[in-house]
Design an enzyme around this catalytic site. Sequence first.
Site, short mmCIF file in Angstrom:
data_model
loop_
_atom_site.label_atom_id
_atom_site.label_comp_id
_atom_site.label_asym_id
_atom_site.label_seq_id
_atom_site.Cartn_x
_atom_site.Cartn_y
_atom_site.Cartn_z
N LYS A 193 -30.21 -14.88 6.75
CA LYS A 193 -28.58 -14.62 6.53
C LYS A 193 -28.80 -13.72 5.51
O LYS A 193 -29.04 -13.93 4.21
CB LYS A 193 -28.18 -16.16 6.08
CG LYS A 193 -26.55 -16.12 5.87
CD LYS A 193 -25.91 -17.34 5.69
CE LYS A 193 -24.61 -17.34 5.49
NZ LYS A 193 -23.85 -16.17 4.47
N ASP A 211 0.81 4.22 -2.65
CA ASP A 211 0.37 5.61 -2.12
C ASP A 211 1.58 6.47 -2.60
O ASP A 211 1.13 7.61 -3.05
CB ASP A 211 0.49 5.67 -0.46
CG ASP A 211 -1.06 5.21 -0.15
OD1 ASP A 211 -1.02 4.99 1.20
OD2 ASP A 211 -1.62 4.91 -1.09
N SER A 266 -16.33 -17.90 9.77
CA SER A 266 -17.55 -17.96 8.87
C SER A 266 -18.34 -18.96 9.53
O SER A 266 -17.81 -19.69 10.29
CB SER A 266 -17.48 -18.10 7.48
OG SER A 266 -16.43 -18.98 7.49
N CYS A 274 6.29 -33.99 -14.27
CA CYS A 274 5.12 -33.51 -15.12
C CYS A 274 5.11 -31.96 -15.10
O CYS A 274 4.84 -31.56 -13.75
CB CYS A 274 3.94 -34.13 -14.65
SG CYS A 274 2.40 -33.40 -15.23
N ASP A 331 0.91 -1.17 -0.01
CA ASP A 331 -0.05 0.04 0.04
C ASP A 331 0.87 1.24 -0.13
O ASP A 331 0.55 2.22 -0.66
CB ASP A 331 -0.96 -0.08 1.07
CG ASP A 331 -1.97 -1.05 1.08
OD1 ASP A 331 -1.94 -1.82 0.24
OD2 ASP A 331 -2.74 -1.16 1.94
S1 IVH Z 1 -23.27 -14.96 12.50
C1 IVH Z 1 -18.63 -17.02 13.27
N1 IVH Z 1 -25.38 -14.15 11.72
O1 IVH Z 1 -22.67 -15.03 6.81
C2 IVH Z 1 -19.48 -16.29 12.25
N2 IVH Z 1 -23.54 -14.03 10.04
O2 IVH Z 1 -20.70 -17.30 7.07
C3 IVH Z 1 -20.50 -15.45 13.03
N3 IVH Z 1 -24.24 -13.41 7.61
O3 IVH Z 1 -19.35 -13.79 7.26
C4 IVH Z 1 -21.51 -14.94 11.82
N4 IVH Z 1 -26.20 -12.86 8.23
O4 IVH Z 1 -21.28 -11.97 6.49
C5 IVH Z 1 -24.15 -14.45 11.21
N5 IVH Z 1 -27.54 -13.40 10.98
C6 IVH Z 1 -26.20 -13.54 10.83
C7 IVH Z 1 -25.76 -13.41 9.53
C8 IVH Z 1 -24.32 -13.91 9.09
C9 IVH Z 1 -25.36 -13.02 7.29
C10 IVH Z 1 -22.89 -13.62 7.01
C11 IVH Z 1 -21.87 -13.04 7.64
C12 IVH Z 1 -20.77 -14.24 7.81
C13 IVH Z 1 -21.27 -15.28 7.12
C14 IVH Z 1 -21.20 -16.60 7.82
#
Ligand code: IVH
Length: 716
Positions: free
Chosen positions: A133, A53, A98, A466, A49
Amino acid sequence: MAKAAKAKALPDVEKLTKAQAKVEHTRLTLELEGHDKRYYQDDAPSVTDAEYDALRQRFNAIEKRFPEFVSSDSPSQKVGAAPSGRFKKVRHSLPMLSLDNAFAEQDVIDFVGRIERFLKLSDDKIDFSAEPKIDGLSMSLRYEGGELVTAATRGDGAEGEDVTANIRTLEDVPQKLKGRNIPDICEVRGEVYMTKKAFLALNERQKAAGDTIFANPRNSAAGSLRQKDPGITASRPLGFFAYAWGEMSAMPENTQTGMIHWFERCGFKTNPLTKLCHSVDQLIAFHRKIEEQRAELDYDIDGVVYKVDRIDWQERLGFVSRTPRWGVAHKFPAERAMTVLRDIEIQVGRTGSFTPVGKLEPVGVGGVIVQNVTLHNEDYIKGIGNKGEVLREGRDIRIGDTVVIQRAGDVIPQVVDVVIDKRPKGAKEFHFPKKCPCPLHTDVVREETAAGEEGSRARCTGEFACPFQKIEHLKLFVSRRAFDIDGLGEKQLQHFFDEGWVTEPADIFTLPKRNAKLKLEEIEGYGETSVRNLFAAIENRRRIALERFIYALGMRHVGETTALALARGYGSWKAFHDACLMVAKGDEETIAEMDALDQIGDTVIKSVAAYFGENHNRGIVERLTKELEEIIDAEKPKSNSAVAGKTVVFTGSLEKMTRDEAKATAERLGAKAAGSVSKKTDYVVAGPGAGSKLAEAKKHGVQVLTEDEWLKLIGE
Ligand code: IVH
């Protein structure tokens, strides 16, 4: 060093003649465009970065002095590119991880079952917070003394981008948390999203102005957030739902749903559809209900999320690798589309395995254009599954066929069916190659399964001879999670490989001293800056963490998690390397020790033995280590507990905790939880019904503890 030299070598912008300035302006335009593309589109920057910059500043200074050079397509005029530099990186105080995915109802039943077994509750019922979600971008908002101080994107989970100035323009994000007794440090996490309506309106405006058209609301939210000018972000209506937290100096509530209400009291929006559920049936009913409502919602969702409501239970459940045990994303069924299969190509992977890739007539599925689809293996094309089962009612896949493809979340698109009615007369059966498509034309064999039967995966037998395997290995070696060599993208690497300049990892480190002859700066599109940056990146990597090093060796079945387990298990490169050589020789004691490490089993051991049993590989490793300054010892989890560094084996049935929970606690405290007893074992924790392991412990004179004694030892 190199940077200072360059700064000195360039005359002050004020001293440039107009002709000199024009030449430099043109050169910098091209250079910045290249960097912007690599950064914004490929996500693979080749300069730091700070270097970027510096280029940007010089470019701006030239345009300031000669405004007549500014044209509408100058990098300074583009959105998405950064007029005054890029976003700073922010390290998350707690990683942003995640969720694991569930697709079928059975996956949800299994998820709840796993939790029940892990927690081993007698009477207590487990409540879950069920939430939509949101398909947006996750964001971490840090408040200190109640004031918003940083807003960071998820990035790679460990480090994100600082988008504080832009986030401050969002109405849904309070600058100051409302209410009393706000903990000093609060990290509020949630999702930034754009409504469907705002997305359509924005695309209309973009179209009228001849600007980028976004594929879906998620992309347009990302594009709107990654603006250098917060004014542009402010003009794009972005929303934010709070649903999670990172570092908290104190917890104001003790349940997930309690936290959601607390976020509301602090001034956040939370998703109104969130519901407390008391059983698996209620979770599944929630999923069905939300799916029915999906189309009517004004924001995109791609599933629902279930989280154990009690936070103390969440803490007990903890994480497995990068996903929590306490939560899962129950996705909606994948989106499907029909298209024509134009061709099938064979891709040779790093370990020589063949993957047939279907080349499709491009088609949009769920907002993404799909052109390639994996066809897995020869049997899959014929309509036979991994376990010999019949797929697609036996319909094979032929070139020219109309196929139904499906894309679920981030999963690679799959062919789920063939439309036989649409099969053209000339549709061609695919004949799987018997020889590797590499110039060596080595024989192709089908891998054996664990049971010693013929498996479905075909592999080239050429190993490092290979060229496909060599180049794939080199790609893994320089990749982000391995040696992470900036400025050595796939294109350059392929070029260096084709020229014979880099054929094995050690060659990368000898590039600088060979450059007097190679003259990399003369390669078209490479230039002095790129070469200087590449060499700086190479020098930077002469010190490398053990787990990255092990991963970068590219042994089969040794992915990142396994590499980390091996690194933690052995601590130092010397200890690991010595063990690998012994394993390759078939030394039973070393094999048993490796087997005793958590997460390491027969498959990994066989792979380590095969790798280090090969003279050629040992040579590669030896030449590479000679080029390095230090392979940094692996971090030990916790060193100040009573059991740190000890190896413990749990056996028999435990009464106060499950086996998994006991292992997880031991590891958190810096102990190694092993699967079998050897003379290196420090403790065997034996519950009722303990059998052969207890006998082994007695044989080796290992201290045996009851569950209570163990809990006392660890202070719980
Ligand atoms: S809880 C440990 N709650 O889904 C992770 N995630 O794969 C805790 N997301 O990166 C995440 N709605 O971007 C949580 N009600 C919700 C959510 C949510 C969308 C997304 C978030 C996360 C991904 C999880």
